[in-house]
Design a protein around this motif. Sequence first.
Motif, PDB file in Angstrom:
ATOM      1  N   ILE A   1       0.952  -1.140   0.142  1.00 51.56           N
ATOM      2  CA  ILE A   1      -0.408  -0.290   0.122  1.00 51.56           C
ATOM      3  C   ILE A   1       1.047   1.552   0.308  1.00 51.56           C
ATOM      4  CG2 ILE A   1      -1.510   1.778   1.603  1.00 51.56           C
ATOM      5  CD1 ILE A   1      -2.782  -1.387   1.799  1.00 51.56           C
ATOM      6  N   PRO A   2       1.770   1.241   0.693  1.00 56.91           N
ATOM      7  CA  PRO A   2       2.371   2.830   1.005  1.00 56.91           C
ATOM      8  C   PRO A   2       3.305   2.864  -0.417  1.00 56.91           C
ATOM      9  CG  PRO A   2       2.978   1.576   2.838  1.00 56.91           C
ATOM     10  CD  PRO A   2       2.335   0.783   2.119  1.00 56.91           C
ATOM     11  N   GLU A   3       3.640   1.280  -1.387  1.00 54.71           N
ATOM     12  CA  GLU A   3       4.607   1.419  -2.394  1.00 54.71           C
ATOM     13  C   GLU A   3       4.277   1.724  -3.635  1.00 54.71           C
ATOM     14  OE1 GLU A   3       6.559  -1.961  -3.432  1.00 54.71           O
ATOM     15  OE2 GLU A   3       8.151  -1.920  -1.805  1.00 54.71           O
ATOM     16  N   GLN A   4       2.592   1.565  -3.243  1.00 53.07           N
ATOM     17  CA  GLN A   4       1.629   2.413  -4.537  1.00 53.07           C
ATOM     18  C   GLN A   4       0.791   3.608  -3.917  1.00 53.07           C
ATOM     19  OE1 GLN A   4       1.382   0.380  -7.250  1.00 53.07           O
ATOM     20  NE2 GLN A   4       2.977  -1.155  -6.014  1.00 53.07           N
ATOM     21  N   ALA A   5       1.877   4.276  -2.839  1.00 56.45           N
ATOM     22  CA  ALA A   5       0.769   5.873  -2.505  1.00 56.45           C
ATOM     23  C   ALA A   5      -0.447   5.957  -2.875  1.00 56.45           C
ATOM     24  CB  ALA A   5       1.707   6.804  -4.347  1.00 56.45           C
ATOM     25  N   LEU A   6      -0.783   5.091  -1.405  1.00 58.09           N
ATOM     26  CA  LEU A   6      -2.558   4.315  -1.463  1.00 58.09           C
ATOM     27  C   LEU A   6      -2.056   4.315   0.852  1.00 58.09           C
ATOM     28  CD1 LEU A   6      -2.703   1.353  -3.229  1.00 58.09           C
ATOM     29  CD2 LEU A   6      -3.188   3.402  -3.897  1.00 58.09           C
ATOM     30  N   ASP A   7      -2.980   5.234   0.681  1.00 53.83           N
ATOM     31  CA  ASP A   7      -3.096   5.056   2.100  1.00 53.83           C
ATOM     32  C   ASP A   7      -5.300   4.435   2.421  1.00 53.83           C
ATOM     33  OD1 ASP A   7      -2.925   5.300   5.163  1.00 53.83           O
ATOM     34  OD2 ASP A   7      -3.951   7.494   4.826  1.00 53.83           O
ATOM     35  N   MET A   8      -4.641   3.486   3.809  1.00 53.52           N
ATOM     36  CA  MET A   8      -5.890   2.731   4.004  1.00 53.52           C
ATOM     37  C   MET A   8      -7.365   3.291   4.442  1.00 53.52           C
ATOM     38  SD  MET A   8      -4.531  -0.975   5.674  1.00 53.52           S
ATOM     39  CE  MET A   8      -3.840   0.330   7.206  1.00 53.52           C
ATOM     40  N   THR A   9      -7.828   3.353   3.954  1.00 44.00           N
ATOM     41  CA  THR A   9      -9.327   3.736   4.594  1.00 44.00           C
ATOM     42  C   THR A   9     -10.626   2.518   4.492  1.00 44.00           C
ATOM     43  OG1 THR A   9     -11.254   5.255   4.165  1.00 44.00           O
ATOM     44  CG2 THR A   9     -10.340   4.219   2.377  1.00 44.00           C
ATOM     45  N   GLY A  10     -11.387   2.836   5.740  1.00 42.96           N
ATOM     46  CA  GLY A  10     -12.481   1.920   5.379  1.00 42.96           C
ATOM     47  C   GLY A  10     -11.853   0.913   6.584  1.00 42.96           C
ATOM     48  N   LYS A  11     -12.547  -0.229   6.120  1.00 41.42           N
ATOM     49  CA  LYS A  11     -12.393  -1.748   7.176  1.00 41.42           C
ATOM     50  C   LYS A  11     -12.342  -2.921   7.095  1.00 41.42           C
ATOM     51  CE  LYS A  11     -16.061  -0.006  10.542  1.00 41.42           C
ATOM     52  NZ  LYS A  11     -17.458  -0.251  10.391  1.00 41.42           N
TER      53      LYS A  11
ATOM     54  N   LYS B   1      -9.507 -21.347   1.519  1.00 44.16           N
ATOM     55  CA  LYS B   1      -9.343 -19.811   0.444  1.00 44.16           C
ATOM     56  C   LYS B   1     -10.297 -18.435   0.789  1.00 44.16           C
ATOM     57  CE  LYS B   1      -8.643 -22.242  -3.882  1.00 44.16           C
ATOM     58  NZ  LYS B   1      -8.811 -22.241  -4.932  1.00 44.16           N
ATOM     59  N   THR B   2      -9.308 -17.327   0.685  1.00 44.04           N
ATOM     60  CA  THR B   2     -10.256 -16.225   1.488  1.00 44.04           C
ATOM     61  C   THR B   2      -9.749 -15.042   0.773  1.00 44.04           C
ATOM     62  OG1 THR B   2      -9.820 -17.545   3.498  1.00 44.04           O
ATOM     63  CG2 THR B   2     -10.374 -14.940   4.025  1.00 44.04           C
ATOM     64  N   ILE B   3     -10.517 -14.363   0.448  1.00 44.18           N
ATOM     65  CA  ILE B   3     -10.341 -12.903  -0.593  1.00 44.18           C
ATOM     66  C   ILE B   3      -9.988 -11.809   0.748  1.00 44.18           C
ATOM     67  CG2 ILE B   3     -10.683 -11.125  -1.672  1.00 44.18           C
ATOM     68  CD1 ILE B   3     -12.372 -12.493  -3.776  1.00 44.18           C
ATOM     69  N   LEU B   4      -8.816 -11.106   0.974  1.00 42.71           N
ATOM     70  CA  LEU B   4      -8.009 -10.358   2.101  1.00 42.71           C
ATOM     71  C   LEU B   4      -8.235  -9.338   1.096  1.00 42.71           C
ATOM     72  CD1 LEU B   4      -4.945 -11.955   3.963  1.00 42.71           C
ATOM     73  CD2 LEU B   4      -7.763 -12.234   4.243  1.00 42.71           C
ATOM     74  N   ARG B   5      -9.031  -8.000   1.381  1.00 40.17           N
ATOM     75  CA  ARG B   5      -9.625  -6.713   0.945  1.00 40.17           C
ATOM     76  C   ARG B   5      -8.933  -5.433   2.234  1.00 40.17           C
ATOM     77  NH1 ARG B   5     -14.950  -6.254  -1.499  1.00 40.17           N
ATOM     78  NH2 ARG B   5     -13.829  -7.762  -3.071  1.00 40.17           N
ATOM     79  N   GLN B   6      -8.418  -4.533   1.433  1.00 39.54           N
ATOM     80  CA  GLN B   6      -8.369  -3.313   2.442  1.00 39.54           C
ATOM     81  C   GLN B   6      -8.626  -1.960   0.986  1.00 39.54           C
ATOM     82  OE1 GLN B   6      -7.940  -2.558   5.190  1.00 39.54           O
ATOM     83  NE2 GLN B   6      -8.310  -0.413   4.845  1.00 39.54           N
ATOM     84  N   PRO B   7      -9.928  -1.646   1.687  1.00 36.72           N
ATOM     85  CA  PRO B   7      -9.900  -0.079   0.927  1.00 36.72           C
ATOM     86  C   PRO B   7      -8.908   0.919   1.081  1.00 36.72           C
ATOM     87  CG  PRO B   7     -11.973  -1.017   2.454  1.00 36.72           C
ATOM     88  CD  PRO B   7     -10.729  -2.156   2.135  1.00 36.72           C
ATOM     89  N   VAL B   8      -8.087   1.567   0.274  1.00 40.37           N
ATOM     90  CA  VAL B   8      -7.959   2.484  -0.134  1.00 40.37           C
ATOM     91  C   VAL B   8      -8.424   3.410  -0.860  1.00 40.37           C
ATOM     92  CG1 VAL B   8      -6.024   0.792  -0.242  1.00 40.37           C
ATOM     93  CG2 VAL B   8      -6.690   1.255  -2.096  1.00 40.37           C
ATOM     94  N   ILE B   9      -7.445   4.753  -0.351  1.00 38.85           N
ATOM     95  CA  ILE B   9      -7.304   6.046  -1.281  1.00 38.85           C
ATOM     96  C   ILE B   9      -6.022   6.317  -1.890  1.00 38.85           C
ATOM     97  CG2 ILE B   9      -8.683   6.997  -0.223  1.00 38.85           C
ATOM     98  CD1 ILE B   9      -7.200   9.260   1.832  1.00 38.85           C
ATOM     99  N   ARG B  10      -6.509   6.979  -2.823  1.00 39.76           N
ATOM    100  CA  ARG B  10      -4.677   7.661  -3.367  1.00 39.76           C
ATOM    101  C   ARG B  10      -4.265   9.084  -2.996  1.00 39.76           C
ATOM    102  NH1 ARG B  10      -3.707   5.008  -8.387  1.00 39.76           N
ATOM    103  NH2 ARG B  10      -5.287   3.653  -8.521  1.00 39.76           N
ATOM    104  N   LEU B  11      -2.940   8.937  -3.013  1.00 36.92           N
ATOM    105  CA  LEU B  11      -1.973  10.196  -2.201  1.00 36.92           C
ATOM    106  C   LEU B  11      -1.896  11.288  -3.250  1.00 36.92           C
ATOM    107  CD1 LEU B  11      -0.150   7.954   0.447  1.00 36.92           C
ATOM    108  CD2 LEU B  11      -2.137   9.277   1.962  1.00 36.92           C
ATOM    109  N   GLY B  12      -1.622  12.622  -2.783  1.00 35.16           N
ATOM    110  CA  GLY B  12      -1.717  13.561  -3.508  1.00 35.16           C
ATOM    111  C   GLY B  12      -2.613  13.783  -4.808  1.00 35.16           C
TER     112      GLY B  12
END
Length: 205
Positions: free
Chosen positions: A166-176, A194-205
């Motif tokens: 997430i940091p390498e992609q210039a993203l920040d975590m949001t949501g749950k 088998k489990t999908i792991l998901r994290q909502p994100v926003i773009r920085l900048g």
Amino acid sequence: MKSDFKKLIPTFSAQHGKFSLVTVPPLQFLMIDGHGDPNEAQSYKDALATLYPVAYTLKFLSKRELGKDYTVMPLEALWWSDDMESFTSARDKSRWDWTVLNMVPEWITGDHVETAKEAVGKKGESPLLETLRLEPLEEGLSVQTLHVGPYDHEGPVLEEMHSRFIPEQALDMTGKHHEIYLSDPRRTAPEKLKTILRQPVIRLG
């Protein structure tokens, strides 16, 4: 024809060993909130004992009254805590809050849900009917991957997602934090879950 939304909605699939940036469409879910270790908390067992009967009653109601059949979707859950380390290194499940989810099609309305709850309630085996609700969820831009193995082995994958990708992609975590359980743990060996792991994100900048 029966609709299988796992195949129709691309974000219900993910690749093992790869983090992907996806856009999750707005969806609606049956939801029940709770707190505590899902392996020990009675509230978690009660939530599942309520969610599934309503989900299946809705499916049959839809087929019978609306002429629209669909496959009941897999269990999902949102997880959060005041301390994100409780998900990664510590894995202190007693500190977790959660919302269990089951996606239902857009043609299912609140009235349909109330009808299903009333029918299920007559059987007297679903203790959290009063807290079950139908609610939209709009996650949008998200990072997700497929985890294969026991739930307790998710920590390193989440640590890499949160601290590296997430940091390498210039993203920040949001949501749950969001998990989609593609396997039935009652019928699947832990190493094959088998489990999908998901994290909502926003773009920085």
